[in-house]
Scaffold this motif. Structure first.
Motif, PDB file in Angstrom:
ATOM      1  N   ARG C  55      31.258  31.980  53.507  1.00 32.56           N
ATOM      2  CA  ARG C  55      32.398  31.374  52.828  1.00 32.56           C
ATOM      3  C   ARG C  55      32.617  32.029  51.472  1.00 32.56           C
ATOM      4  N   VAL C  56      33.801  32.507  51.276  1.00 30.65           N
ATOM      5  CA  VAL C  56      34.118  33.112  49.977  1.00 30.65           C
ATOM      6  C   VAL C  56      34.313  32.007  48.953  1.00 30.65           C
ATOM      7  N   GLU C  57      33.760  32.219  47.758  1.00 18.40           N
ATOM      8  CA  GLU C  57      33.903  31.208  46.699  1.00 18.40           C
ATOM      9  C   GLU C  57      35.376  30.975  46.417  1.00 18.40           C
ATOM     10  N   LYS C  58      35.748  29.699  46.363  1.00 24.18           N
ATOM     11  CA  LYS C  58      37.161  29.364  46.318  1.00 24.18           C
ATOM     12  C   LYS C  58      37.804  29.794  45.003  1.00 24.18           C
ATOM     13  N   ASP C  59      37.266  29.324  43.922  1.00 19.25           N
ATOM     14  CA  ASP C  59      37.895  29.600  42.638  1.00 19.25           C
ATOM     15  C   ASP C  59      36.916  29.243  41.532  1.00 19.25           C
ATOM     16  N   ARG C  60      36.611  30.173  40.665  1.00 23.52           N
ATOM     17  CA  ARG C  60      35.714  29.877  39.556  1.00 23.52           C
ATOM     18  C   ARG C  60      36.078  30.770  38.383  1.00 23.52           C
ATOM     19  N   SER C  61      35.386  30.575  37.265  1.00 24.54           N
ATOM     20  CA  SER C  61      35.699  31.412  36.104  1.00 24.54           C
ATOM     21  C   SER C  61      35.085  32.799  36.313  1.00 24.54           C
ATOM     22  N   PRO C  62      35.525  33.796  35.534  1.00 26.88           N
ATOM     23  CA  PRO C  62      35.068  35.172  35.761  1.00 26.88           C
ATOM     24  C   PRO C  62      33.550  35.320  35.796  1.00 26.88           C
ATOM     25  N   ILE C  63      33.056  36.257  36.564  1.00 31.45           N
ATOM     26  CA  ILE C  63      31.623  36.497  36.728  1.00 31.45           C
ATOM     27  C   ILE C  63      31.213  37.606  35.764  1.00 31.45           C
ATOM     28  N   ASP C  64      30.109  37.351  35.026  1.00 26.85           N
ATOM     29  CA  ASP C  64      29.658  38.357  34.058  1.00 26.85           C
ATOM     30  C   ASP C  64      29.267  39.640  34.765  1.00 26.85           C
ATOM     31  N   ARG C  65      29.413  40.746  34.025  1.00 28.27           N
ATOM     32  CA  ARG C  65      29.069  42.039  34.625  1.00 28.27           C
ATOM     33  C   ARG C  65      27.601  42.371  34.423  1.00 28.27           C
ATOM     34  N   ASP C  66      27.038  43.154  35.324  1.00 28.08           N
ATOM     35  CA  ASP C  66      25.622  43.494  35.268  1.00 28.08           C
ATOM     36  C   ASP C  66      25.371  44.869  34.666  1.00 28.08           C
ATOM     37  N   TYR C  67      26.348  45.705  34.613  1.00 32.39           N
ATOM     38  CA  TYR C  67      26.178  47.009  33.975  1.00 32.39           C
ATOM     39  C   TYR C  67      27.528  47.481  33.441  1.00 32.39           C
ATOM     40  N   VAL C  68      27.441  48.399  32.497  1.00 33.42           N
ATOM     41  CA  VAL C  68      28.652  48.912  31.883  1.00 33.42           C
ATOM     42  C   VAL C  68      29.453  49.667  32.957  1.00 33.42           C
ATOM     43  N   TYR C  69      30.754  49.541  32.913  1.00 36.81           N
ATOM     44  CA  TYR C  69      31.635  50.198  33.890  1.00 36.81           C
ATOM     45  C   TYR C  69      31.559  49.574  35.278  1.00 36.81           C
ATOM     46  N   GLN C  70      30.956  48.412  35.397  1.00 36.09           N
ATOM     47  CA  GLN C  70      30.975  47.749  36.703  1.00 36.09           C
ATOM     48  C   GLN C  70      32.389  47.230  36.966  1.00 36.09           C
ATOM     49  N   PRO C  71      32.944  47.489  38.134  1.00 36.82           N
ATOM     50  CA  PRO C  71      34.228  46.864  38.454  1.00 36.82           C
ATOM     51  C   PRO C  71      34.022  45.349  38.527  1.00 36.82           C
ATOM     52  N   PRO C  72      34.770  44.554  37.767  1.00 37.70           N
ATOM     53  CA  PRO C  72      34.542  43.105  37.789  1.00 37.70           C
ATOM     54  C   PRO C  72      34.658  42.550  39.214  1.00 37.70           C
ATOM     55  N   LEU C  73      33.827  41.529  39.505  1.00 34.62           N
ATOM     56  CA  LEU C  73      33.874  40.897  40.830  1.00 34.62           C
ATOM     57  C   LEU C  73      35.034  39.910  40.875  1.00 34.62           C
ATOM     58  N   ILE C  74      35.517  39.657  42.073  1.00 33.84           N
ATOM     59  CA  ILE C  74      36.650  38.730  42.214  1.00 33.84           C
ATOM     60  C   ILE C  74      36.117  37.304  42.343  1.00 33.84           C
ATOM     61  N   PRO C  75      36.438  36.413  41.393  1.00 37.21           N
ATOM     62  CA  PRO C  75      35.883  35.054  41.445  1.00 37.21           C
ATOM     63  C   PRO C  75      36.753  34.076  42.226  1.00 37.21           C
ATOM     64  N   HIS C  76      37.553  34.565  43.150  1.00 37.32           N
ATOM     65  CA  HIS C  76      38.413  33.642  43.917  1.00 37.32           C
ATOM     66  C   HIS C  76      38.673  34.210  45.303  1.00 37.32           C
ATOM     67  N   GLN C  77      39.274  33.384  46.159  1.00 37.74           N
ATOM     68  CA  GLN C  77      39.588  33.833  47.513  1.00 37.74           C
ATOM     69  C   GLN C  77      40.742  34.818  47.492  1.00 37.74           C
ATOM     70  N   THR C  78      40.748  35.723  48.450  1.00 38.26           N
ATOM     71  CA  THR C  78      41.873  36.656  48.534  1.00 38.26           C
ATOM     72  C   THR C  78      42.405  36.738  49.954  1.00 38.26           C
ATOM     73  N   ARG C  79      42.216  35.670  50.710  1.00 39.89           N
ATOM     74  CA  ARG C  79      42.702  35.714  52.081  1.00 39.89           C
ATOM     75  C   ARG C  79      44.214  35.909  52.111  1.00 39.89           C
ATOM     76  N   HIS C  80      44.639  36.863  52.941  1.00 42.41           N
ATOM     77  CA  HIS C  80      46.046  37.176  53.132  1.00 42.41           C
ATOM     78  C   HIS C  80      46.759  37.557  51.836  1.00 42.41           C
ATOM     79  N   TYR C  81      46.044  38.130  50.877  1.00 42.06           N
ATOM     80  CA  TYR C  81      46.718  38.727  49.727  1.00 42.06           C
ATOM     81  C   TYR C  81      47.069  40.140  50.149  1.00 42.06           C
ATOM     82  N   GLU C  82      48.336  40.386  50.319  1.00 39.34           N
ATOM     83  CA  GLU C  82      48.737  41.674  50.880  1.00 39.34           C
ATOM     84  C   GLU C  82      48.650  42.775  49.829  1.00 39.34           C
ATOM     85  N   VAL C  83      47.952  43.834  50.163  1.00 38.08           N
ATOM     86  CA  VAL C  83      47.953  45.053  49.347  1.00 38.08           C
ATOM     87  C   VAL C  83      48.334  46.176  50.298  1.00 38.08           C
TER      88      VAL C  83
END
Lengths: 191, 45, 155
Positions: C55-83
């Protein structure tokens, strides 16, 4: 002409059948007519009927939440694209005569033709939804019964402000929820 | 949809409703009259 | 001479026939010898029952990064978000145009740079497919042990 005047004479003349028989026939005839009419209209609301022209889009809904979800409740084309209110439904169905004409002309007879015309069709539908304040969404999703504590932070933020004040309506943000999108480059709210 | 187009469809749509009812009435009455004419006394008609 | 050569070839072919058939038999033998992998100890010709979807986490505040230049993780669902070629749902909140209004994290300036570091007026095509680097999160046990430690400055 003679046939019509003959028929009219018969309508005006008392029948020698019992009043109960005449009324009963009118009653049963009325039920049969109304039943047949509504069955016919429902047939044009079925998914199979929509798919006979709009096959590619009907397939697109299958991966979305309105088709496959945990509770098995689902929406079919007509739930969103045809008004539920009877008078509005008739107006929309009469308007669909234009779409029948487009079908006969073969405007979207191939997938290529359909994708070329998709933006135009989508803009029309979004405009319709905007004008009736997304009535077809609200037939199921009633704002008064939305529990913000059950929604995600992002949803609450939008729903409690712009939607609650009536400044925006559902379709302003929820575009393409049951379909893939056309070219969105000049649509407000999109990149 | 332009306003003109909108008005045209509204007029056509709302005029279709009584038309539907009228067609239903005529259809039922034609059928009823036909049935009654089958059972009526031939001398009196 | 020619006849001898043909005879040799024929006998050679006859001998090689059973060899080929045993080789085929060896390929059909798909016993993996009890070796377990992330796929379990399923043998190659059987299809294992899929694990339940996380289960993807539904919605939360931003997740801290673990290293410099880490692409931030997505803290919400992205089902059917068209790209796709036609639309990019992520950018309706995270682009510079909408980030302020939507209260979303802005995409970094690197997304507006070409490969040579030249600044562009819009998101660079090579940065367009968000989910190539940014991923949604599920609450799942790690598949392998991980001893990664954050760099001092982020600890």
């Amino acid at each position: 002409m003679k046939l019509v005047s003959n028929f009219w004479r018969k309508l005006c003349k008392p029948s020698n059948a019992a009043v109960g028989v005449v009324i009963g026939m009118g009653f049963v005839g009325g039920i049969l007519f109304w039943g047949a009419f509504n069955t016919g209209m429902e047939a044009t609301n079925s998914e199979a009927f929509c798919a006979s022209c709009h096959e590619p889009i009907v397939n697109e809904i299958k991966e979305t939440i309105h088709y496959s979800n945990r509770s098995g409740v689902r929406a079919i084309c007509s739930d969103c694209h045809v008004p539920h209110n009877w008078a509005d439904k008739i107006v929309r169905k009469v308007q669909a005569s234009k779409e029948v004409f487009a079908f006969v002309m073969g405007n979207i007879s191939t997938e290529e033709k359909f994708y070329a015309r998709r933006k135009h069709l989508a803009l029309r539908e979004w405009q319709r939804m905007k004008e009736n304040d997304s009535q077809e969404c609200r037939n199921c999703h009633d704002f008064d019964f939305m529990d913000f504590s059950e929604q995600g932070q992002r949803s609450v933020k939008q729903h409690s402000t712009a939607l609650a004040s009536g400044e925006k309506t559902c379709v302003d943000c929820h575009k393409g929820i049951a379909h893939q999108l056309p070219d969105m480059s000049d649509v407000p709210g999109w990149q | 949809m332009s306003t003109l187009e909108y008005i045209i469809w509204q007029i056509l749509g709302y005029s279709a409703m009584p038309l539907i009812l009228l067609i239903g009435f005529v259809g039922v009455s034609v059928f009823t009259v036909w049935i009654l004419s089958l059972t009526s006394d031939k001398e009196r008609s | 001479m020619k006849q001898v050569l043909i005879a040799l070839l024929v006998t050679g072919a006859l001998y090689s026939l059973p060899v080929q058939s045993t080789e085929v038999a060896n390929i059909e033998n798909v016993n993996n010898g009890g070796v377990a992998s992330l796929r379990g100890i399923t043998e190659l010709d059987t299809t294992r029952k899929a694990d339940p979807m996380k289960r993807v986490e539904k919605d939360r505040s931003p997740i801290d990064r673990d290293y410099v230049y880490q692409p931030p993780l997505i803290p919400h669902q992205t089902r059917h978000y068209e790209v796709s070629l036609n639309a990019n749902k992520c950018l309706s909140c995270h682009s510079w145009k909408y980030a302020g209004e939507m209260g979303a994290t802005k995409i970094s300036v690197t997304h507006y740079q070409s490969r040579e570091g030249q600044v562009l007026s819009d998101v660079s095509p090579r940065r367009y497919f968000c989910l190539q680097c940014h991923v949604t999160q599920a609450d799942a046990a790690p598949l392998v042990e991980n001893e990664f430690k954050r760099v001092d400055s982020l600890r």
